[in-house]
Design a protein around this motif. Structure first.
Motif, PDB file in Angstrom:
ATOM      1  N   VAL A  64       0.891  -1.004  -0.005  1.00 21.24           N
ATOM      2  CA  VAL A  64      -0.133  -0.076  -0.167  1.00 21.24           C
ATOM      3  C   VAL A  64       0.989   1.190  -0.070  1.00 21.24           C
ATOM      4  O   VAL A  64       1.755   1.212   0.855  1.00 21.24           O
ATOM      5  CB  VAL A  64      -0.852   0.054   1.278  1.00 21.24           C
ATOM      6  CG1 VAL A  64      -1.725   1.483   1.305  1.00 21.24           C
ATOM      7  CG2 VAL A  64      -1.680  -0.949   1.286  1.00 21.24           C
ATOM      8  N   ASN A  65       0.746   2.231  -0.757  1.00 19.83           N
ATOM      9  CA  ASN A  65       1.376   3.332  -0.798  1.00 19.83           C
ATOM     10  C   ASN A  65       0.527   4.381  -0.586  1.00 19.83           C
ATOM     11  O   ASN A  65      -0.496   4.437  -1.037  1.00 19.83           O
ATOM     12  CB  ASN A  65       2.056   3.468  -2.379  1.00 19.83           C
ATOM     13  CG  ASN A  65       2.986   2.703  -2.751  1.00 19.83           C
ATOM     14  OD1 ASN A  65       4.268   2.614  -2.090  1.00 19.83           O
ATOM     15  ND2 ASN A  65       2.853   1.608  -3.580  1.00 19.83           N
ATOM     16  N   THR A  66       1.218   5.618   0.133  1.00 20.13           N
ATOM     17  CA  THR A  66       0.624   6.495   0.325  1.00 20.13           C
ATOM     18  C   THR A  66       1.390   8.022  -0.024  1.00 20.13           C
ATOM     19  O   THR A  66       2.689   7.380  -0.003  1.00 20.13           O
ATOM     20  CB  THR A  66       0.080   6.874   1.963  1.00 20.13           C
ATOM     21  OG1 THR A  66       1.254   6.835   2.702  1.00 20.13           O
ATOM     22  CG2 THR A  66      -0.864   5.927   2.140  1.00 20.13           C
ATOM     23  N   GLU A  78       5.456   3.626   1.829  1.00 20.41           N
ATOM     24  CA  GLU A  78       4.980   2.194   1.488  1.00 20.41           C
ATOM     25  C   GLU A  78       5.019   1.329   2.733  1.00 20.41           C
ATOM     26  O   GLU A  78       5.948   1.488   3.409  1.00 20.41           O
ATOM     27  CB  GLU A  78       6.037   1.856   0.395  1.00 20.41           C
ATOM     28  CG  GLU A  78       5.685   0.385  -0.153  1.00 20.41           C
ATOM     29  CD  GLU A  78       6.586  -0.182  -1.281  1.00 20.41           C
ATOM     30  OE1 GLU A  78       5.993  -0.516  -2.262  1.00 20.41           O
ATOM     31  OE2 GLU A  78       7.712  -0.635  -0.963  1.00 20.41           O
ATOM     32  N   THR A  79       3.897   0.409   2.622  1.00 22.72           N
ATOM     33  CA  THR A  79       3.759  -0.427   3.545  1.00 22.72           C
ATOM     34  C   THR A  79       3.352  -1.659   2.844  1.00 22.72           C
ATOM     35  O   THR A  79       3.050  -1.795   1.958  1.00 22.72           O
ATOM     36  CB  THR A  79       2.437  -0.301   4.533  1.00 22.72           C
ATOM     37  OG1 THR A  79       2.663   1.090   5.120  1.00 22.72           O
ATOM     38  CG2 THR A  79       2.212  -1.292   5.542  1.00 22.72           C
ATOM     39  N   VAL A  80       4.517  -2.604   3.114  1.00 24.86           N
ATOM     40  CA  VAL A  80       4.220  -3.983   2.586  1.00 24.86           C
ATOM     41  C   VAL A  80       4.317  -4.985   3.715  1.00 24.86           C
ATOM     42  O   VAL A  80       4.552  -4.911   4.540  1.00 24.86           O
ATOM     43  CB  VAL A  80       6.064  -4.258   2.067  1.00 24.86           C
ATOM     44  CG1 VAL A  80       5.948  -5.646   1.604  1.00 24.86           C
ATOM     45  CG2 VAL A  80       6.268  -3.330   1.097  1.00 24.86           C
ATOM     46  N   VAL A 161       2.390 -12.350   9.464  1.00 20.69           N
ATOM     47  CA  VAL A 161       2.306 -11.169   8.725  1.00 20.69           C
ATOM     48  C   VAL A 161       3.443 -10.211   9.189  1.00 20.69           C
ATOM     49  O   VAL A 161       3.337  -9.895  10.123  1.00 20.69           O
ATOM     50  CB  VAL A 161       0.745 -10.494   8.620  1.00 20.69           C
ATOM     51  CG1 VAL A 161       1.003  -9.361   7.523  1.00 20.69           C
ATOM     52  CG2 VAL A 161      -0.098 -11.350   7.906  1.00 20.69           C
ATOM     53  N   VAL A 162       4.472 -10.044   8.318  1.00 24.34           N
ATOM     54  CA  VAL A 162       5.364  -9.166   8.507  1.00 24.34           C
ATOM     55  C   VAL A 162       4.994  -7.813   7.906  1.00 24.34           C
ATOM     56  O   VAL A 162       5.194  -7.878   6.628  1.00 24.34           O
ATOM     57  CB  VAL A 162       6.775  -9.743   8.227  1.00 24.34           C
ATOM     58  CG1 VAL A 162       7.808  -8.594   8.467  1.00 24.34           C
ATOM     59  CG2 VAL A 162       7.303 -10.942   9.095  1.00 24.34           C
ATOM     60  N   THR A 163       4.888  -6.913   8.825  1.00 19.91           N
ATOM     61  CA  THR A 163       4.480  -5.731   8.084  1.00 19.91           C
ATOM     62  C   THR A 163       5.840  -4.553   8.183  1.00 19.91           C
ATOM     63  O   THR A 163       6.456  -4.398   9.153  1.00 19.91           O
ATOM     64  CB  THR A 163       3.570  -4.917   8.899  1.00 19.91           C
ATOM     65  OG1 THR A 163       2.154  -5.788   8.598  1.00 19.91           O
ATOM     66  CG2 THR A 163       3.157  -3.592   8.103  1.00 19.91           C
ATOM     67  N   SER A 164       6.103  -4.159   7.086  1.00 18.59           N
ATOM     68  CA  SER A 164       7.391  -2.951   6.787  1.00 18.59           C
ATOM     69  C   SER A 164       6.871  -2.047   6.416  1.00 18.59           C
ATOM     70  O   SER A 164       6.061  -1.832   5.497  1.00 18.59           O
ATOM     71  CB  SER A 164       8.371  -3.664   6.089  1.00 18.59           C
ATOM     72  OG  SER A 164       7.906  -4.121   4.650  1.00 18.59           O
ATOM     73  N   THR A 165       7.790  -1.164   6.492  1.00 16.72           N
ATOM     74  CA  THR A 165       7.541   0.537   5.908  1.00 16.72           C
ATOM     75  C   THR A 165       8.807   1.015   5.581  1.00 16.72           C
ATOM     76  O   THR A 165       9.996   0.669   5.898  1.00 16.72           O
ATOM     77  CB  THR A 165       7.020   1.596   7.063  1.00 16.72           C
ATOM     78  OG1 THR A 165       8.104   1.547   8.197  1.00 16.72           O
ATOM     79  CG2 THR A 165       5.606   1.130   7.888  1.00 16.72           C
ATOM     80  N   ALA A 166       8.686   1.592   4.345  1.00 18.10           N
ATOM     81  CA  ALA A 166       9.890   2.274   3.669  1.00 18.10           C
ATOM     82  C   ALA A 166       9.262   3.386   3.106  1.00 18.10           C
ATOM     83  O   ALA A 166       8.140   3.634   2.644  1.00 18.10           O
ATOM     84  CB  ALA A 166      10.477   1.403   2.802  1.00 18.10           C
ATOM     85  N   ARG A 167      10.249   4.245   2.668  1.00 17.52           N
ATOM     86  CA  ARG A 167      10.038   5.353   1.726  1.00 17.52           C
ATOM     87  C   ARG A 167      10.487   5.284   0.370  1.00 17.52           C
ATOM     88  O   ARG A 167      11.702   4.677   0.456  1.00 17.52           O
ATOM     89  CB  ARG A 167      10.584   6.980   2.130  1.00 17.52           C
ATOM     90  CG  ARG A 167      10.356   8.005   1.311  1.00 17.52           C
ATOM     91  CD  ARG A 167      10.644   9.270   1.915  1.00 17.52           C
ATOM     92  NE  ARG A 167       9.584   9.662   2.859  1.00 17.52           N
ATOM     93  CZ  ARG A 167       9.479  10.649   3.683  1.00 17.52           C
ATOM     94  NH1 ARG A 167      10.257  11.619   3.438  1.00 17.52           N
ATOM     95  NH2 ARG A 167       8.420  10.696   4.582  1.00 17.52           N
ATOM     96  N   VAL A 168       9.893   5.008  -0.546  1.00 22.38           N
ATOM     97  CA  VAL A 168      10.177   4.848  -1.825  1.00 22.38           C
ATOM     98  C   VAL A 168       9.912   5.985  -2.944  1.00 22.38           C
ATOM     99  O   VAL A 168       9.122   7.036  -2.763  1.00 22.38           O
ATOM    100  CB  VAL A 168       9.554   3.490  -2.552  1.00 22.38           C
ATOM    101  CG1 VAL A 168       9.892   2.403  -1.762  1.00 22.38           C
ATOM    102  CG2 VAL A 168       7.930   3.881  -2.706  1.00 22.38           C
TER     103      VAL A 168
END
Length: 168
Positions: A64-66, A78-80, A161-168
């Protein structure tokens, strides 16, 4: 303390992509290979025909991208969500179900604790933060193919479920 090897990004290391998902998945596989050595099987995706008693499968992903902070680069947050399945088989009757279930939970806890320990939460730079956010247990009897009355063992599978966050 376990540290994730830096060489987890494979042949695409240094290539800019529009998502962190492939790097996160590769980093989770590398972390699981360190956490769960042979005879456990760690697989990138669905495991093949080799079926040991303990399997860790890093499976599908959802992103999911915001909109990120306003900048000329127009980066996004981004949340993966990556599914990791811990599967444990124990031969025998129903008395083996508790052992299979407790081992599957122990494996899930090992990954949870690994991601809680700095600097592991960044998965070697694949993301800003990763953590286990949910899990579901399914227990079942394993039967002889073609004869469901002959039980050969018990399985416990935890879908985490492993939830990760990143700036892309």
């Amino acid at each position: 303390r376990l540290l994730l090897p830096r060489a987890v990004f494979g042949r695409y290391a240094g290539v800019r992509v529009s998502t962190s998902a492939p790097a996160v998945k590769a980093a989770l596989v590398a972390a699981c290979e360190v956490l769960f050595p042979a005879p456990a099987l760690v697989s990138y995706g669905r495991p093949g025909t080799y079926q040991p008693d303990e399997i860790v499968a890093v499976m599908g992903q959802r992103t999911v991208n915001t909109r990120g902070a306003m900048s000329p680069a127009r980066q996004r947050e981004e949340t993966v969500e990556t599914v990791v399945v811990f599967s444990v088989y124990r031969p025998g009757d129903q008395s083996q179900q508790q052992d299979a279930t407790e081992r599957a939970y122990a494996m899930c806890d090992d990954l949870t604790e690994y991601l809680r320990t700095a600097p592991n939460e960044a998965l070697g730079g694949a993301c800003r933060e990763a953590r286990v956010t949910s899990h579901e247990l399914v227990e079942s009897a394993v039967t002889v193919p073609g004869d469901p009355s002959r039980v050969t063992g018990r399985t416990a599978e935890i879908e985490a479920v492993v939830t990760s966050t990143a700036r892309v």
